[in-house]
Write a protein that holds these residues in place. Structure first.
Motif, PDB file in Angstrom:
ATOM      1  N   UNK A   1       9.335  -0.682   8.882  1.00  0.00           N
ATOM      2  CA  UNK A   1       9.194   0.644   9.039  1.00  0.00           C
ATOM      3  C   UNK A   1       7.756   1.386   9.184  1.00  0.00           C
ATOM      4  N   UNK A   2       6.914   0.600   8.366  1.00  0.00           N
ATOM      5  CA  UNK A   2       5.667   1.305   8.293  1.00  0.00           C
ATOM      6  C   UNK A   2       4.603   0.523   9.106  1.00  0.00           C
TER       7      UNK A   2
ATOM      8  N   UNK B   1       1.459  -1.365   5.638  1.00  0.00           N
ATOM      9  CA  UNK B   1       1.608  -1.443   4.293  1.00  0.00           C
ATOM     10  C   UNK B   1       1.374  -2.460   3.507  1.00  0.00           C
TER      11      UNK B   1
ATOM     12  N   UNK C   1       0.890  -1.206  -0.062  1.00  0.00           N
ATOM     13  CA  UNK C   1       0.016   0.001  -0.072  1.00  0.00           C
ATOM     14  C   UNK C   1       0.787   0.994  -0.019  1.00  0.00           C
TER      15      UNK C   1
ATOM     16  N   UNK D   1       2.323  -0.146  -6.673  1.00  0.00           N
ATOM     17  CA  UNK D   1       2.596  -0.125  -7.981  1.00  0.00           C
ATOM     18  C   UNK D   1       2.080   0.973  -8.773  1.00  0.00           C
TER      19      UNK D   1
ATOM     20  N   UNK E   1      12.675   6.974   4.954  1.00  0.00           N
ATOM     21  CA  UNK E   1      12.317   5.821   4.635  1.00  0.00           C
ATOM     22  C   UNK E   1      12.629   4.940   5.923  1.00  0.00           C
TER      23      UNK E   1
ATOM     24  N   UNK F   1      12.038   3.007  -5.848  1.00  0.00           N
ATOM     25  CA  UNK F   1      13.575   3.008  -5.700  1.00  0.00           C
ATOM     26  C   UNK F   1      14.287   1.810  -4.897  1.00  0.00           C
ATOM     27  N   UNK F   2      13.683   2.052  -3.412  1.00  0.00           N
ATOM     28  CA  UNK F   2      14.324   1.204  -2.372  1.00  0.00           C
ATOM     29  C   UNK F   2      13.961  -0.043  -2.923  1.00  0.00           C
TER      30      UNK F   2
ATOM     31  N   UNK G   1       5.543  11.045  -4.456  1.00  0.00           N
ATOM     32  CA  UNK G   1       6.950  10.989  -4.420  1.00  0.00           C
ATOM     33  C   UNK G   1       7.433   9.809  -3.459  1.00  0.00           C
ATOM     34  N   UNK G   2       6.674   9.744  -2.336  1.00  0.00           N
ATOM     35  CA  UNK G   2       7.139   8.459  -1.405  1.00  0.00           C
ATOM     36  C   UNK G   2       6.951   7.178  -1.922  1.00  0.00           C
TER      37      UNK G   2
ATOM     38  N   UNK H   1       9.714   6.689  -4.142  1.00  0.00           N
ATOM     39  CA  UNK H   1      11.189   6.539  -3.252  1.00  0.00           C
ATOM     40  C   UNK H   1      11.152   5.012  -3.075  1.00  0.00           C
ATOM     41  N   UNK H   2      10.024   4.573  -2.403  1.00  0.00           N
ATOM     42  CA  UNK H   2       9.931   3.190  -2.108  1.00  0.00           C
ATOM     43  C   UNK H   2      10.087   2.310  -3.215  1.00  0.00           C
TER      44      UNK H   2
ATOM     45  N   UNK I   1       1.689   4.686   1.286  1.00  0.00           N
ATOM     46  CA  UNK I   1       1.184   5.355   2.475  1.00  0.00           C
ATOM     47  C   UNK I   1       0.418   6.706   2.426  1.00  0.00           C
TER      48      UNK I   1
ATOM     49  N   UNK J   1      16.373  -1.643  -5.443  1.00  0.00           N
ATOM     50  CA  UNK J   1      17.731  -1.683  -5.068  1.00  0.00           C
ATOM     51  C   UNK J   1      17.757  -2.906  -4.087  1.00  0.00           C
TER      52      UNK J   1
ATOM     53  N   UNK K   1       5.795   1.409  14.026  1.00  0.00           N
ATOM     54  CA  UNK K   1       6.305   0.053  14.590  1.00  0.00           C
ATOM     55  C   UNK K   1       7.945   0.259  15.295  1.00  0.00           C
TER      56      UNK K   1
END
Lengths: 663, 153, 175
Positions: B85-86, B90, B41, B51, C129, B63-64, B56-57, B60-61, B43, B67, C32
């Motif tokens: 992280x989220x 997500x 998801x 997808x 992030x 891209x992350x 922008x986030x 970035x995600x 955020x 990688x 979290x």
């Protein structure tokens, strides 16, 4: 001035609705025919008043009256007229007016086509609808007034959300609301019957056409919404199990169960208690949907701007209407008779089993939609429930339902024999299994889901053929055409609607199994090939629309060297809200859609481009329209037409009162 | 002859004509990204997958994730990275744990309850009902009621 | 019990939940990371890109980490609150300039004031992030051991600072 007239008309409508909601119901309870007689003129009067309000708002939009807050917030002087009119339901306040208007339209329809109903029943029905209307009018007049003034007037409006500036959006909400609100008629019939204690076969017969009409509208409405998402959101999806989509799907599932349950109550007098509950449920879910969309309790792509006061109002309204009717149900239902007996294996039994599956599916959608809210309310964390969840619970529930759908119409009422059914269906089953296994192999992409989908679709069609063939041996007529003609329309309706499901399943299955997509970087003159089709990018030009500027790409599509079509996807920037919209270009076809959308401009005239080849995707919506067509066929049946054709008999009022006393 | 020249021109001439390059450098990695991202998801968006979102986030995600794919991490590792992280938010496919048990078994429990209730009701009903279904007589009465409309007294 | 009361009972439960739901914000996602060690980073500083800003430098202190950007309107809203808090000297607020233009960030701080002793630069949004930032402004309370104790999503307001942040900071200080 005009907006004030509209506002005043709403206030008057509220007064009329209060009268309509109280006097006729009371009159029916005490047998006072003068009070009952209030229902019809009140409903018609209310219709005229809400119509007036609706036209006033339409006028304010047409005349660009930006001293009306709602008009200023949802339109703009550059917005073309048809979108300005569609902007009436472009946001919360106006769409609520549309809701109320459609409710009064249904009330008006009830006054036209209810001459055959006993006076007490008709009064109760209109009374209940009047009470529902009170809630909505009150809601508008207290916290969501579409006629609120903006002083000083805005110089220009903030424009309609660009997503909604689309022909589909002009007709999708009215269709959807016709469906949602249409269930209020079945609901009112059910409550009237519970109040009067006359839940009988006649009640079911009367409710049936109304329910079917509402169901058809809802089917078409949902399909159009899904189609809109497909071509407007630019990512080629057609259903996302978004809370707002679910909000429209739940009443549909309950309504579908209701349509079938009513058939049994009508034909065999059974399941009355269950049918009444479904009628209450279908409308309750429509109301719940309204709450979910407007209260901001769930995040959704389609949700309206939110305001907790509004949420509280709808919740209170919901509690009164649904809570009240379920309490009435709990009180009255135990006294309702049982109807005819039947064995577990019988058409009744199968329809009930299908009902259980449909309601379980509806419950699952409800559970999945509200579960994040439940967890959050209990402070157990935040989760997201999305397509992967719904796909994995919905499909297993629908598979047996569709399997039963094939058998049900062949089973006898009261008692059927399984071995006999098996014998009659053996070739249909054989053909389905063989084709479902062979076809994907031929198409060189076998997956279990692909075969399952095809199996279900072919099963529906083959069993429909068997059903029709058997039916033809039972009807009169010498030639085939004569015999086909003497099959009742409602029977055709059922077959057509079921085949609509098959068409729908084929669409879903084939798209999932065979769609291809490509994200490419295209320089002018470069080509990309997807699913036998070659797309050549001929560059992008700047174009200027009425309230936007756009880059319009030109793509020549060819197949085997022959040009098929030219597609013009756009990337629009709507100037007022400074919002960028991707307008995909689609070449629709019976067997495939070609879908191009522009991504971002890259250097030297190149663009990032997304291409889709979507086989059979239009069958998804085609299937829905065929389902609705089945519904239309069913209500055009002679047996229901009686109820529609007959108008108020021209009898002097005095004799009518006299007759009532006799009755 | 003219046609031959034309063909020759078409074949040799336009140096610009060619097959468009995929947007991604590594289409296989991109396919894996897509496969992962449709169940994740975005955020910041209202309700969109990673997808589909252009936020922008989300970029970035993606891209992350790209990688991580390049580093040959498994799907589970990538998803764990995001969940750490989220949170579970997500994931569009909620993980099965104590708090989501009801969510996952609910539909089938509903079906079981429905089926049991149906069978029990039908059994009980079979004992209670004396077969007085809607008789043909009653059907005629209904038809009559409907046909007579307001003339009924 | 009357089985016909079942639908009503289910409905009442649903209504109660919906009522509670009205008070909740579906867009606020708890992190979290609260209770976990704050992810490490070493980012160039806004005022002196040659220098590095890292949470390791702040071990033994209670501090706030505030993600902000010059393009973010919520940051503008909370800015006076941060200025006030910085002036009070109760707790240091370290800034992280999230996905921003260097010059614009400088102008912004010059114009509205700088509450931060040090501002780090998170150009690519990677620190964001790692901290699970999904919308600026976001503020983390980090204790002496470098553990995240609280996360504020969205602008800080005087009320939250007085009722949540400061009591928490005091408690963490005394540990």
């Amino acid at each position: 001035m005009i907006p004030e007239i509209g506002h005043f008309a709403l206030i008057l409508a509220l007064c009329v609705a209060v009268v309509q909601g109280i006097l006729p119901i009371y009159g029916a309870a005490v047998g006072n025919s003068a009070l009952m007689a209030v229902a019809k003129p009140a409903a018609r009067g209310q219709f005229l008043l809400v119509l007036t309000a609706f036209c006033c708002l339409g006028y304010a939009f047409a005349e660009k009256d930006f001293s009306v807050l709602y008009v200023a917030a949802t339109s703009n002087s550059q917005l073309p007229l048809h979108y300005r009119l569609a902007a009436i339901w472009g946001a919360h306040e106006g769409s609520l007016l549309l809701w109320t208007f459609i409710l009064s339209l249904w009330m008006f329809a009830v006054t036209l086509f209810s001459a055959h109903l006993p006076d007490a029943t008709r009064s109760r029905i209109l009374g209940v609808m009047g009470l529902v209307s009170v809630g909505f009018l009150l809601f508008m007049l207290t916290v969501s007034n579409p006629f609120e003034r903006l002083i000083p007037a805005a110089l220009d409006g903030r424009d309609l959300n660009p997503l909604l500036q689309d022909p589909g959006m002009v007709i999708h909400p009215p269709m959807l609301y016709m469906g949602y609100v249409g269930f209020s008629v079945a609901f009112a019939f059910a409550i009237a019957a519970l109040l009067g204690g006359n839940l009988d076969a006649a009640w079911a017969r009367w409710s049936r056409p109304w329910t079917t009409v509402a169901w058809c509208f809802l089917t078409v409405g949902i399909a159009m919404g899904s189609g809109w998402a497909y071509y407007e959101l630019g990512w080629g999806g057609w259903w996302f199990w978004d809370p707002v989509e679910n909000a429209s799907f739940m009443p549909w599932l309950a309504g579908t169960a209701l349509v079938h349950s009513l058939a049994v109550t009508d034909k065999r007098g059974g399941f009355k208690v269950w049918t009444v509950l479904l009628a209450i449920m279908a409308f309750s879910l429509s109301l719940l949907g309204t709450f979910l969309v407007r209260s901001g309790v769930l995040t959704s792509v389609h949700a309206f701007a939110t305001d907790p006061k509004r949420g509280l109002f709808i919740l209170a309204f919901l509690a009164v209407v649904i809570g009240g009717s379920l309490a009435l149900y709990a009180w009255r239902a135990p006294r309702v008779g049982l109807g005819g007996s039947f064995a577990m294996v019988s058409r009744e039994g199968m329809l009930l089993a299908n009902n259980v599956l449909l309601v379980a599916a509806m419950g699952s959608v409800l559970l999945g939609t509200l579960y994040p809210l439940f967890l959050d309310a209990l402070d157990l964390g935040k989760i997201s429930v999305g397509p992967p969840y719904f796909d994995s619970v919905f499909v297993p529930l629908m598979v047996p339902a569709i399997f039963l759908m094939g058998i049900g119409p062949l089973a006898q009422w009261k008692k059927a024999s399984l071995p006999d059914l098996a014998k009659r269906l053996q070739w249909a089953f054989g053909v389905s299994v063989v084709t479902a296994l062979a076809l994907p192999v031929v198409m060189r992409n076998w997956t279990p889901l692909l075969s399952l989908g095809l199996l279900l679709a072919i099963w529906i069609v083959t069993t429909a053929v068997v059903t029709l063939r058997e039916r033809l041996t039972h009807v009169n007529g010498n030639t085939l055409v004569e015999r086909l003609a003497s099959v009742p329309k409602s029977y055709w309706g059922m077959l057509v609607a079921h085949c609509g499901i098959a068409v729908f399943i084929v669409g879903v299955t084939m798209v999932k199994g065979f769609e291809t997509e490509k994200d490419v970087r295209m320089n002018v003159g470069e080509t990309a090939t997807i699913g036998d089709y070659t797309f050549r990018f001929d560059g992008a030009q700047d174009v200027v629309g009425p309230n936007y500027t756009a880059a319009r790409g030109t793509f020549s599509v060819s197949r085997d060297g022959r040009e098929t079509t030219v597609l013009y996807p756009e990337k629009r920037r709507y100037t007022v809200q400074n919002q960028v919209m991707t307008e995909a270009a689609i070449d629709p076809g019976l067997l495939r859609d070609l879908y191009v959308s522009l991504g971002e401009p890259l250097n030297e005239g190149a663009w990032s481009v997304r291409l889709y080849h979507k086989p059979f995707v239009d069958w998804i919506w085609g299937g829905c329209f065929i389902m609705a067509l089945g519904g239309v066929l069913a209500i055009s049946d002679r047996r229901y037409r009686i109820a529609w054709r007959r108008q108020e008999p021209a009898v002097p009022a005095s004799t009518r009162t006299a007759r009532r006393k006799v009755a | 002859m003219k046609r031959l020249i034309l063909i020759a021109l078409l074949l040799s001439g336009p140096a610009w004509a060619g097959e468009a390059r995929p947007l991604a450098d590594d289409p296989a990695a991109e396919a894996r990204l897509k496969h992962l991202a449709v169940e994740l998801r975005c955020l910041v968006c209202q309700n969109q997958t990673l997808a589909d979102s252009n936020a922008p986030l989300a970029e970035d995600l993606r891209r992350e994730v790209r990688e991580m794919i390049a580093k040959d991490m498994s799907d589970k590792e990538i998803i764990d990275f995001l969940v750490a992280r989220y949170g579970d938010f997500v994931l569009y496919r909620p993980p099965l744990k104590a708090t989501t048990t009801l969510l996952w078994v609910g539909p089938f429990v509903l079906l079981m309850i429905g089926a049991t209730a149906l069978i029990m009701t039908l059994r009980r009903r079979a004992h209670q009902v004396v077969d007085v279904p809607v008789t043909d007589e009653e059907h005629r009465r209904v038809e009559q009621l409907l046909a007579e409309g307001g003339k009924r007294s | 019990m009357n089985r016909f009361l079942l639908p009503l009972s289910i409905f009442i439960v649903v209504v109660i939940f919906l009522g509670v739901g009205l008070k909740l914000n579906p867009r606020e996602i708890p992190s979290p990371l609260v209770g976990k060690v704050a992810p490490d980073f070493s980012q160039p500083q806004l005022y002196d890109p040659a220098k590095v800003f890292s949470p390791a430098d702040l071990k033994g202190k209670v501090w706030l980490l505030n993600f902000w950007a010059s393009w973010c309107s919520g940051c503008r809203t909370e800015h006076p609150v941060l200025m006030e808090l910085a002036k009070s000297g109760e707790v240091p607020i370290y800034g992280m300039d999230y996905k921003d233009q260097h010059d614009e960030a400088m102008t912004w701080l010059k114009r509205w004031g700088n509450p931060y002793p040090v501002v780090g630069v998170d150009d690519a949004g990677r620190v964001g992030i790692n901290y699970g930032v999904y919308g600026v402004p976001e503020t983390y309370v980090i204790d002496k051991q470098g553990v995240i104790r609280y996360k504020q999503i969205g602008p800080l307001d005087p009320d939250t600072v007085a009722k949540k942040i400061l009591p928490l900071v005091k408690q963490l200080e005394s540990q």
